[in-house]
Design a protein around this motif. Structure first.
Motif, mmCIF file in Angstrom:
data_model
loop_
_atom_site.group_PDB
_atom_site.id
_atom_site.type_symbol
_atom_site.label_atom_id
_atom_site.label_comp_id
_atom_site.label_asym_id
_atom_site.label_seq_id
_atom_site.Cartn_x
_atom_site.Cartn_y
_atom_site.Cartn_z
ATOM 1 N N PRO A 54 -1.609 -2.996 -5.716
ATOM 2 C CA PRO A 54 -2.695 -2.102 -5.300
ATOM 3 C C PRO A 54 -3.635 -1.714 -6.426
ATOM 4 N N THR A 55 -3.250 -1.968 -7.669
ATOM 5 C CA THR A 55 -4.114 -1.636 -8.801
ATOM 6 C C THR A 55 -5.039 -2.787 -9.184
ATOM 7 N N ALA A 56 -4.905 -3.931 -8.516
ATOM 8 C CA ALA A 56 -5.663 -5.123 -8.914
ATOM 9 C C ALA A 56 -7.153 -5.002 -8.614
ATOM 10 N N SER A 57 -7.486 -4.398 -7.481
ATOM 11 C CA SER A 57 -8.883 -4.268 -7.068
ATOM 12 C C SER A 57 -8.961 -3.325 -5.882
ATOM 13 N N PRO A 58 -10.150 -2.814 -5.555
ATOM 14 C CA PRO A 58 -10.290 -1.992 -4.353
ATOM 15 C C PRO A 58 -9.845 -2.730 -3.093
ATOM 16 N N LEU A 59 -10.104 -4.049 -3.031
ATOM 17 C CA LEU A 59 -9.708 -4.822 -1.854
ATOM 18 C C LEU A 59 -8.186 -4.898 -1.743
ATOM 19 N N ASP A 60 -7.515 -5.108 -2.866
ATOM 20 C CA ASP A 60 -6.052 -5.130 -2.864
ATOM 21 C C ASP A 60 -5.488 -3.767 -2.451
ATOM 22 N N TYR A 61 -6.099 -2.707 -2.928
ATOM 23 C CA TYR A 61 -5.625 -1.366 -2.593
ATOM 24 C C TYR A 61 -5.800 -1.105 -1.095
ATOM 25 N N PHE A 62 -6.938 -1.525 -0.547
ATOM 26 C CA PHE A 62 -7.184 -1.352 0.885
ATOM 27 C C PHE A 62 -6.110 -2.091 1.680
ATOM 28 N N GLY A 63 -5.862 -3.352 1.337
ATOM 29 C CA GLY A 63 -4.864 -4.137 2.052
ATOM 30 C C GLY A 63 -3.472 -3.543 1.938
ATOM 31 N N TYR A 64 -3.134 -3.086 0.729
ATOM 32 C CA TYR A 64 -1.814 -2.486 0.486
ATOM 33 C C TYR A 64 -1.621 -1.242 1.359
ATOM 34 N N GLU A 65 -2.633 -0.373 1.376
ATOM 35 C CA GLU A 65 -2.533 0.866 2.144
ATOM 36 C C GLU A 65 -2.558 0.603 3.646
ATOM 37 N N LEU A 66 -3.309 -0.405 4.072
ATOM 38 C CA LEU A 66 -3.348 -0.747 5.491
ATOM 39 C C LEU A 66 -1.967 -1.191 5.955
ATOM 40 N N ARG A 67 -1.338 -2.064 5.183
ATOM 41 C CA ARG A 67 0.007 -2.515 5.543
ATOM 42 C C ARG A 67 0.993 -1.341 5.530
ATOM 43 N N ARG A 68 0.903 -0.496 4.504
ATOM 44 C CA ARG A 68 1.839 0.623 4.384
ATOM 45 C C ARG A 68 1.692 1.591 5.556
ATOM 46 N N LYS A 69 0.460 1.922 5.909
ATOM 47 C CA LYS A 69 0.229 2.862 7.005
ATOM 48 C C LYS A 69 0.615 2.244 8.353
ATOM 49 N N ARG A 70 0.354 0.938 8.520
ATOM 50 C CA ARG A 70 0.731 0.270 9.773
ATOM 51 C C ARG A 70 2.247 0.277 9.938
ATOM 52 N N SER A 108 -4.045 -11.469 13.647
ATOM 53 C CA SER A 108 -4.328 -12.374 12.536
ATOM 54 C C SER A 108 -5.390 -11.798 11.612
ATOM 55 N N LEU A 109 -6.427 -11.197 12.188
ATOM 56 C CA LEU A 109 -7.483 -10.595 11.364
ATOM 57 C C LEU A 109 -6.908 -9.468 10.513
ATOM 58 N N ILE A 110 -6.083 -8.637 11.113
ATOM 59 C CA ILE A 110 -5.474 -7.536 10.362
ATOM 60 C C ILE A 110 -4.626 -8.092 9.224
ATOM 61 N N GLY A 111 -3.859 -9.146 9.510
ATOM 62 C CA GLY A 111 -3.046 -9.765 8.476
ATOM 63 C C GLY A 111 -3.889 -10.317 7.341
ATOM 64 N N GLN A 112 -5.038 -10.891 7.669
ATOM 65 C CA GLN A 112 -5.917 -11.432 6.636
ATOM 66 C C GLN A 112 -6.508 -10.327 5.772
ATOM 67 N N ILE A 113 -6.815 -9.184 6.395
ATOM 68 C CA ILE A 113 -7.336 -8.054 5.619
ATOM 69 C C ILE A 113 -6.236 -7.460 4.750
ATOM 70 N N GLU A 114 -5.027 -7.380 5.303
ATOM 71 C CA GLU A 114 -3.907 -6.853 4.519
ATOM 72 C C GLU A 114 -3.606 -7.713 3.291
ATOM 73 N N THR A 115 -3.859 -8.999 3.384
ATOM 74 C CA THR A 115 -3.560 -9.909 2.270
ATOM 75 C C THR A 115 -4.811 -10.323 1.497
ATOM 76 N N THR A 116 -5.909 -9.603 1.690
ATOM 77 C CA THR A 116 -7.185 -9.763 0.972
ATOM 78 C C THR A 116 -7.903 -11.074 1.257
ATOM 79 N N LEU A 117 -7.519 -11.760 2.328
ATOM 80 C CA LEU A 117 -8.214 -12.998 2.683
ATOM 81 C C LEU A 117 -9.520 -12.711 3.417
ATOM 82 N N LYS A 118 -9.625 -11.506 3.982
ATOM 83 C CA LYS A 118 -10.845 -11.054 4.648
ATOM 84 C C LYS A 118 -11.226 -9.691 4.111
#
Length: 282
Positions: A9-25, A44-54
């Motif tokens: 989650p410290t790698a980038s804002p996108l990584d932090y967003f994905g990390y928190e989305l997965r954690r909250k889900r 699938s879209l949610i999974g891609q956002i959680e893993t920073t692919l989207k």
């Protein structure tokens, strides 16, 4: 066994967003598919956002906040995420632009980014053939939120008439863009003037530039070259920029006459008829 990609989650804002989305889900006990059904999108879209692919959009972030009851956390975070998708060299300027109380700009090639429609922005950005075009378009739209806040900056724009005639994205995109420019003429804090062809030589033949002013920081001038941007707070450069901008404003048509010129180009070049006195839709 399904391999779950671990995020830092410290790698980038996108990584932090994905990390928190997965954690909250997962905290809510929802699968990707279940959350997707609530958000009206695919798991699938949610999974891609959680893993920073989207890259998430603001609309997606707002829906997540509502679905997971996160008190606006993702809506606040998505601004950082989208800003991080801007070219690295442009991010410092975008940060300064977001804090400016006064923006004045001369543009001779394209419409100023804060006034671009999404379709026009996509056509402009596509010329650079970026790998993340959707993310860059979303980031440009996010920049425009400063014109919707309660205390928006005074924004004065001079466009060269050539901008109106250059068919970026084709006729349909230009119709939408010029109609949007016309819709701004009643905005109190936005002034749009056109520098007509008839002016001939003028004080900024060297190209486009922006002047930013702030409540508590020094003024800056911003220019771009082929591959990067340049900011300076040098006093003499600021004075020169202010003098040249005053010259451009003096040579340009008034706000009212500029609107009439834009309407004429819209009707004659792009086939959009507007009745006299009618306010085109944005």
């Amino acid at each position: 066994m399904v391999h779950v990609r671990q995020l830092d989650p410290t790698a980038s804002p996108l990584d932090y967003f994905g990390y928190e989305l997965r954690r909250k889900r997962e905290e809510a006990g929802l699968t990707l598919k279940q959350l997707g059904s609530v958000l009206f999108c695919s798991g699938s879209l949610i999974g891609q956002i959680e893993t920073t692919l989207k890259v998430p959009t603001r609309e997606f972030a707002e829906r997540v906040d509502a679905a997971l009851v996160t008190d606006g956390m993702f809506s606040r975070l998505v601004g950082l995420v989208l800003r991080s998708q801007l070219p690295t060299w442009f991010q410092p300027y975008a940060e300064m632009e977001s804090r400016a109380t006064y923006i004045s700009t001369y543009q001779c090639q394209v419409v100023y980014g804060l006034l671009q429609t999404e379709e026009y922005a996509r056509a402009v950005l596509a010329t650079g053939q970026p790998a993340n075009l959707d993310a860059q378009v979303a980031a440009r739209m996010e920049r425009q939120r400063i014109l919707k806040r309660e205390r928006l900056p005074l924004t004065l724009v001079v466009l060269d008439e050539a901008v109106l005639h250059r068919p970026i994205g084709g006729s349909e995109v230009m119709r939408g863009q010029l109609r949007h420019l016309l819709s701004l003429r009643d905005e109190r804090w936005i002034g749009l003037q056109v520098l007509p062809f008839g002016v001939g030589e003028h004080v900024s033949l060297a190209g486009a530039f922006n002047l930013l002013r702030f409540d508590d920081d020094p003024d800056i001038v911003y220019t771009e070259d082929l591959i990067s941007g340049h900011m300076t707070a040098d006093t003499e450069t600021i004075r020169e920029g202010a003098l040249r901008y005053a010259g451009l404003q003096g040579a340009a048509l008034s706000v009212e006459d500029s609107a009439e010129l834009i309407k004429g180009v819209l009707e004659e070049r792009y086939g959009q008829h507007t009745e006299t006195g009618q306010r085109p839709l944005a």
